[in-house]
Design an enzyme around this catalytic site. Structure first.
Site, PDB file in Angstrom:
ATOM      1  N   TYR A 126      -1.217  -1.244  10.247  1.00 42.07           N
ATOM      2  CA  TYR A 126      -1.370  -1.437   8.800  1.00 42.07           C
ATOM      3  C   TYR A 126      -0.099  -0.990   8.074  1.00 42.07           C
ATOM      4  O   TYR A 126       0.428  -1.702   7.215  1.00 42.07           O
ATOM      5  CB  TYR A 126      -2.578  -0.648   8.306  1.00 42.07           C
ATOM      6  CG  TYR A 126      -2.931  -0.852   6.852  1.00 42.07           C
ATOM      7  CD1 TYR A 126      -3.513  -2.047   6.421  1.00 42.07           C
ATOM      8  CD2 TYR A 126      -2.699   0.142   5.914  1.00 42.07           C
ATOM      9  CE1 TYR A 126      -3.845  -2.225   5.085  1.00 42.07           C
ATOM     10  CE2 TYR A 126      -3.032  -0.031   4.588  1.00 42.07           C
ATOM     11  CZ  TYR A 126      -3.606  -1.222   4.174  1.00 42.07           C
ATOM     12  OH  TYR A 126      -3.934  -1.402   2.846  1.00 42.07           O
TER      13      TYR A 126
ATOM     14  N   SER B 228       0.853  -1.202   0.000  1.00 41.33           N
ATOM     15  CA  SER B 228       0.000   0.000   0.000  1.00 41.33           C
ATOM     16  C   SER B 228       0.877   1.236   0.000  1.00 41.33           C
ATOM     17  O   SER B 228       2.007   1.198   0.529  1.00 41.33           O
ATOM     18  CB  SER B 228      -0.882   0.024   1.248  1.00 41.33           C
ATOM     19  OG  SER B 228      -1.516   1.288   1.385  1.00 41.33           O
TER      20      SER B 228
HETATM   21  N1  LIG Z   1      -8.723  -0.297  -1.130  1.00 38.83           N
HETATM   22  C1  LIG Z   1      -7.660   0.463  -0.886  1.00 38.83           C
HETATM   23  O1  LIG Z   1      -7.757   1.704  -0.771  1.00 38.83           O
HETATM   24  C2  LIG Z   1      -6.297  -0.178  -0.792  1.00 38.83           C
HETATM   25  C3  LIG Z   1      -5.160   0.635  -0.933  1.00 38.83           C
HETATM   26  C4  LIG Z   1      -3.907   0.067  -0.861  1.00 38.83           C
HETATM   27  C5  LIG Z   1      -3.775  -1.285  -0.638  1.00 38.83           C
HETATM   28  N2  LIG Z   1      -4.883  -2.073  -0.500  1.00 38.83           N
HETATM   29  C6  LIG Z   1      -4.684  -3.505  -0.282  1.00 38.83           C
HETATM   30  O2  LIG Z   1      -5.307  -4.198  -1.334  1.00 38.83           O
HETATM   31  C7  LIG Z   1      -5.588  -5.530  -0.917  1.00 38.83           C
HETATM   32  C8  LIG Z   1      -6.996  -5.909  -1.326  1.00 38.83           C
HETATM   33  O3  LIG Z   1      -7.884  -5.100  -0.595  1.00 38.83           O
HETATM   34  P1  LIG Z   1      -9.236  -4.505  -1.204  1.00 38.83           P
HETATM   35  O4  LIG Z   1      -9.097  -3.045  -1.164  1.00 38.83           O
HETATM   36  O5  LIG Z   1      -9.583  -5.185  -2.471  1.00 38.83           O
HETATM   37  O6  LIG Z   1     -10.243  -4.878  -0.018  1.00 38.83           O
HETATM   38  P2  LIG Z   1     -11.467  -5.882   0.107  1.00 38.83           P
HETATM   39  O7  LIG Z   1     -12.418  -5.660  -1.005  1.00 38.83           O
HETATM   40  O8  LIG Z   1     -11.930  -5.743   1.518  1.00 38.83           O
HETATM   41  O9  LIG Z   1     -10.785  -7.302  -0.102  1.00 38.83           O
HETATM   42  C9  LIG Z   1      -9.992  -7.905   0.886  1.00 38.83           C
HETATM   43  C10 LIG Z   1      -9.877  -9.363   0.505  1.00 38.83           C
HETATM   44  O10 LIG Z   1      -9.016 -10.024   1.450  1.00 38.83           O
HETATM   45  C11 LIG Z   1      -9.652 -11.229   1.863  1.00 38.83           C
HETATM   46  N3  LIG Z   1      -9.222 -11.588   3.201  1.00 38.83           N
HETATM   47  C12 LIG Z   1      -9.186 -10.794   4.307  1.00 38.83           C
HETATM   48  N4  LIG Z   1      -8.769 -11.489   5.362  1.00 38.83           N
HETATM   49  C13 LIG Z   1      -8.523 -12.755   4.936  1.00 38.83           C
HETATM   50  C14 LIG Z   1      -8.066 -13.938   5.566  1.00 38.83           C
HETATM   51  N5  LIG Z   1      -7.749 -13.976   6.869  1.00 38.83           N
HETATM   52  N6  LIG Z   1      -7.920 -15.051   4.817  1.00 38.83           N
HETATM   53  C15 LIG Z   1      -8.236 -15.046   3.505  1.00 38.83           C
HETATM   54  N7  LIG Z   1      -8.658 -13.957   2.841  1.00 38.83           N
HETATM   55  C16 LIG Z   1      -8.802 -12.825   3.559  1.00 38.83           C
HETATM   56  C17 LIG Z   1     -11.147 -10.923   1.784  1.00 38.83           C
HETATM   57  O11 LIG Z   1     -11.884 -12.101   1.586  1.00 38.83           O
HETATM   58  P3  LIG Z   1     -12.785 -12.837   2.693  1.00 38.83           P
HETATM   59  O12 LIG Z   1     -13.408 -11.784   3.551  1.00 38.83           O
HETATM   60  O13 LIG Z   1     -13.768 -13.605   1.852  1.00 38.83           O
HETATM   61  O14 LIG Z   1     -11.842 -13.726   3.408  1.00 38.83           O
HETATM   62  C18 LIG Z   1     -11.208 -10.077   0.531  1.00 38.83           C
HETATM   63  O15 LIG Z   1     -11.298 -10.894  -0.617  1.00 38.83           O
HETATM   64  C19 LIG Z   1      -5.350  -5.561   0.591  1.00 38.83           C
HETATM   65  O16 LIG Z   1      -4.104  -6.159   0.865  1.00 38.83           O
HETATM   66  C20 LIG Z   1      -5.324  -4.087   0.962  1.00 38.83           C
HETATM   67  O17 LIG Z   1      -4.550  -3.845   2.124  1.00 38.83           O
HETATM   68  C21 LIG Z   1      -6.141  -1.544  -0.577  1.00 38.83           C
END
Ligand SMILES: NC(=O)c1ccc[n+]([C@@H]2O[C@H](COP(=O)([O-])OP(=O)(O)OC[C@H]3O[C@@H](n4cnc5c(N)ncnc54)[C@H](OP(=O)(O)O)[C@@H]3O)[C@@H](O)[C@H]2O)c1
Length: 252
Positions: free
Chosen positions: A157, A142
């Site tokens: 985080y 991130s």
């Molecule tokens: N959105 C942003 O602004 C942003 C910015 C920078 C980086 N990121 C990073 O991008 C990545 C994806 O996030 P997103 O934004 O797409 O969020 P999201 O829509 O909330 O997706 C998070 C995913 O992680 C899975 N997950 C969470 N805990 C888990 C566990 N213990 N075991 C297996 N799967 C797990 C969730 O699936 P289940 O709940 O089905 O397990 C979900 O598919 C993350 O690493 C996040 O830190 C996001």
């Protein structure tokens, strides 16, 4: 077709960036192995992909379990003959707040899902990629792990996401000679549930921090991951690749 005949694991595929990546990678010819905890979301996504986009299998589980990391690799091998790439993308933000007030439970939860799981994933994936003669691993870090952007309350985080960059760089130097590339992708704010989707106040606040004055779409971040997983990035390893709408230059 940027990923033709490549077998790729995608974690966090039930939502947001991971779901967008699964659809994009499959459309670019990859055979995809979908991981996350919510089985029904994975089943629906796999069915969508298998109904005309490409080939997908799924296995629900928790990325904190070492046996789950191995089971995803085994599924890639039995279903698609091996493993060429992994988008280790599952992650959580956890509770936001000052470190002085943060419970150890929250710290441990964030570090285990975001950082320890990255270690477990790479540990399981590297032998399979070695057997294939090379591969590409991408961790979704991130911007918060690099520039933070002035966001308050992100101690656990930020530490987990900075740790992913260090892990990627260490793995990159250890495995470059074997043809295994390891990079970290640093998205800016992205429209997903974790990015505040459904909460206009949060999305507007974070969008304004970015020079582009908007958040990324999940597909825009998936496109950056596609580049790192494809042979287009064949000379890139150990890179913290920033896709943050200019957030980091705003601070420099
Ligand atoms: N959105 C942003 O602004 C942003 C910015 C920078 C980086 N990121 C990073 O991008 C990545 C994806 O996030 P997103 O934004 O797409 O969020 P999201 O829509 O909330 O997706 C998070 C995913 O992680 C899975 N997950 C969470 N805990 C888990 C566990 N213990 N075991 C297996 N799967 C797990 C969730 O699936 P289940 O709940 O089905 O397990 C979900 O598919 C993350 O690493 C996040 O830190 C996001």
């Amino acid at each position: 077709m940027e990923l033709e005949n490549k077998s790729i694991i995608i974690t966090g595929a039930s939502s947001g960036i991971g779901k967008a990546a699964a659809l994009l990678f499959a459309a670019e010819g990859a055979d995809v192995v979908l991981g996350a905890r919510r089985s029904s979301e994975l089943e629906t996504l796999a069915a969508t992909i298998n109904q005309g986009i490409g080939r997908a299998v799924y296995l629900a589980g928790d990325v904190r379990d070492e046996s789950y990391a191995s089971a995803l690799v085994d599924l890639a091998t039995t279903s698609f003959g091996g493993l060429d790439g992994a988008f280790n993308n599952a992650g959580i933000v956890g509770e936001m707040g000052p470190v002085a007030d943060m419970g150890l439970d929250n710290w441990n939860a964030v570090i285990s899902v975001n950082l320890t799981a990255a270690f477990l994933a790479a540990k399981a994936q590297i032998p399979a990629m070695r057997a294939r003669g090379g591969g590409s691993i991408v961790f979704t870090s991130s911007f918060v792990g690099f520039s933070n952007g002035g966001l308050p309350g992100m101690g656990a985080y930020a530490a987990s996401k900075a740790g992913q960059i260090g892990l990627a760089q260490s793995l990159a130097s250890d495995h470059a000679a074997e043809g295994i590339r390891v990079n970290a992708l640093l998205p800016g704010g992205t429209v997903t549930p974790a990015g505040g989707e459904g909460n206009p106040g949060v999305m507007e606040y974070v969008a304004k921090l970015h020079p582009m004055k908007r958040l990324a779409g999940a597909k825009e971040i998936a496109q950056a991951a596609l580049f790192l997983l494809s042979d287009r990035s064949s000379f890139m390893t150990g890179s913290p690749m920033i896709a943050d709408g200019g957030m980091s230059v705003r601070l420099s």
